[in-house]
Design an enzyme around this catalytic site. Structure first.
Site, mmCIF file in Angstrom:
data_model
loop_
_atom_site.group_PDB
_atom_site.id
_atom_site.type_symbol
_atom_site.label_atom_id
_atom_site.label_comp_id
_atom_site.label_asym_id
_atom_site.label_seq_id
_atom_site.Cartn_x
_atom_site.Cartn_y
_atom_site.Cartn_z
ATOM 1 N N LYS A 125 0.837 -1.216 -0.145
ATOM 2 C CA LYS A 125 0.071 0.176 -0.105
ATOM 3 C C LYS A 125 0.941 1.369 -0.006
ATOM 4 C CE LYS A 125 -3.795 -2.594 2.474
ATOM 5 N NZ LYS A 125 -3.106 -3.826 2.748
ATOM 6 N N LYS A 160 -8.567 1.295 5.998
ATOM 7 C CA LYS A 160 -7.893 -0.084 6.257
ATOM 8 C C LYS A 160 -6.481 0.134 6.902
ATOM 9 C CE LYS A 160 -6.543 0.151 1.235
ATOM 10 N NZ LYS A 160 -6.842 -0.650 0.091
ATOM 11 N N ARG A 210 -6.999 -8.166 -10.493
ATOM 12 C CA ARG A 210 -5.622 -8.484 -10.364
ATOM 13 C C ARG A 210 -4.874 -8.853 -11.623
ATOM 14 N NH1 ARG A 210 -2.545 -11.103 -6.188
ATOM 15 N NH2 ARG A 210 -3.609 -9.018 -4.938
ATOM 16 N N ARG A 224 -11.823 -10.157 -9.541
ATOM 17 C CA ARG A 224 -12.398 -10.614 -8.480
ATOM 18 C C ARG A 224 -13.678 -9.692 -8.095
ATOM 19 N NH1 ARG A 224 -7.011 -9.838 -5.176
ATOM 20 N NH2 ARG A 224 -7.126 -7.896 -6.302
ATOM 21 N N ARG A 232 -15.529 -5.540 -0.238
ATOM 22 C CA ARG A 232 -14.096 -6.326 -0.275
ATOM 23 C C ARG A 232 -14.279 -7.332 -1.331
ATOM 24 N NH1 ARG A 232 -13.212 -8.375 5.338
ATOM 25 N NH2 ARG A 232 -15.297 -8.962 5.347
ATOM 26 N N ASP A 272 -3.493 -4.410 -8.275
ATOM 27 C CA ASP A 272 -4.834 -4.445 -8.133
ATOM 28 C C ASP A 272 -5.121 -3.253 -8.602
ATOM 29 O OD1 ASP A 272 -4.720 -6.613 -6.701
ATOM 30 O OD2 ASP A 272 -4.753 -5.970 -4.513
ATOM 31 N N GLU A 280 -3.005 -1.296 -5.316
ATOM 32 C CA GLU A 280 -1.966 -1.802 -4.548
ATOM 33 C C GLU A 280 -0.975 -2.535 -5.576
ATOM 34 O OE1 GLU A 280 -3.079 -5.000 -1.748
ATOM 35 O OE2 GLU A 280 -4.528 -3.393 -0.777
ATOM 36 N N ASN A 282 1.257 -5.641 -5.081
ATOM 37 C CA ASN A 282 1.782 -6.651 -4.368
ATOM 38 C C ASN A 282 2.810 -7.485 -4.690
ATOM 39 O OD1 ASN A 282 -1.115 -7.339 -2.564
ATOM 40 N ND2 ASN A 282 -1.543 -6.532 -4.670
#
Length: 313
Positions: A125, A160, A210, A224, A232, A272, A280, A282
């Site tokens: 993040k 978050k 993703r 997703r 979420r 993301d 994000e 990752n």
């Protein structure tokens, strides 16, 4: 010639072999003739100048309930191995960070994937802050006044933990919501970390994409979709994976960040994207390989190993 591959990951007995990316990477490595070794992060050791791991020779198979065999427990010197996979899931806490410091001592003579220095320096993040024009409006702060002002400015927001994962602790706060003070008290009572707040992106109802990059190049994406009544989209909390293609905007984002990822040893990365916005990057333990392989009919794990083998060639 086969390589010696060690996997630093969470307990292998509990994984879902039809979804877990680490399993798919290990399966492909075994099919390519590489030797496998498994250990958990708590079994990584520094002793008198050596970085060691206590674990087991590993064999995997695609058989539910009987997906692995372990050889005799032994201690290995990771400097004598070709590749170490850094694949334990977050939380990105001091335990996680310590493993990156220890693995720094053997990389790159032993290739650690992904490069532990930049896994440590690029939390998911925070790395996105390098690309403010690609990301939604964001605030990172611990003090409540900053968070309140950001919420007042943007109305509908997501709050978050800065170092959370898997959708845990993610809250949507609408303009009418009055829970910010309580949530702030809850989070600040648990730890001393800041919180991250972002403008809510309504397009999340259509899915959180993703995109998987290998050595800086996009190879595909999955969508997703949140479960009904959920904000979420993480599959850990009921998100549904769907087949999806890469848009021009996705490719633009990948073109901007790809060289940076490759130059810093991030072989397997999942970004993301919601509604064309990067949320994000990752690098710690990305997922999505198996879903992408099923949807697109491509061997993503093979592409990963081709890159690694070239680096070890």
């Amino acid at each position: 010639m086969g390589l010696k591959i060690a996997f630093q990951m969470d307990p292998i007995g509990a994984i879902d072999i039809n979804a877990d990316s680490s399993f798919r990477i290990a399966e492909e490595a075994q099919d390519r003739g590489h030797e496998l070794f498994f250990y958990t992060p708590d079994r990584l050791i520094y002793r008198e100048g050596k970085v060691l791991a206590q674990g087991w020779p590993l064999t995997v198979r695609r058989e539910i309930g009987n997906h692995y065999d372990l050889g005799p427990e032994t201690e290995i010197d990771l400097a004598e191995w070709d590749v170490v996979w850094l694949r334990q899931d977050p939380p990105f806490d001091m335990g996680y960070i310590t493993t990156t410091h220890l693995l720094d001592r053997i990389h790159p003579d032993t290739l650690v994937v992904n490069d532990p220095t930049w896994v440590r320096n690029w939390p998911e993040k925070l790395k996105v802050l390098d690309y403010p024009d690609l990301t939604p409006p964001t605030a990172i702060a611990r003090n409540i006044e900053t968070l309140k002002a950001f919420k007042d400015a943007h109305g509908d927001v997501i709050l978050k933990p800065l170092y959370g994962n898997g959708g845990a602790g993610v809250f949507r706060l609408t303009p009418e919501d009055r829970n910010l003070n309580s949530l702030h008290e809850l989070f600040t009572g648990i730890n001393r970390e800041p919180l991250i707040m972002q403008k809510f992106l309504p397009d999340v109802s259509k899915g959180d994409k993703r995109v998987i990059l290998i050595d800086g190049e996009p190879v595909g994406a999955i969508n997703r979709v949140p479960a009904k009544g959920e904000t979420r989209s993480n599959m850990h909390v009921g998100g549904r994976p769907e087949k999806v293609g890469l848009t021009d905007r996705d490719l633009e984002i990948c073109a901007r960040i790809g060289k940076d990822l490759k130059d810093h040893g991030q072989v397997f990365v999942g970004i993301d994207v919601i509604g064309g916005w990067l949320t994000e990057i990752n690098v710690t333990s990305p997922t999505g390989i198996q879903e992408l392989e099923r949807f697109d009919g491509i061997n993503v794990a093979e592409k990963i190993w081709q890159v690694i083998e070239a680096k070890r060639g």
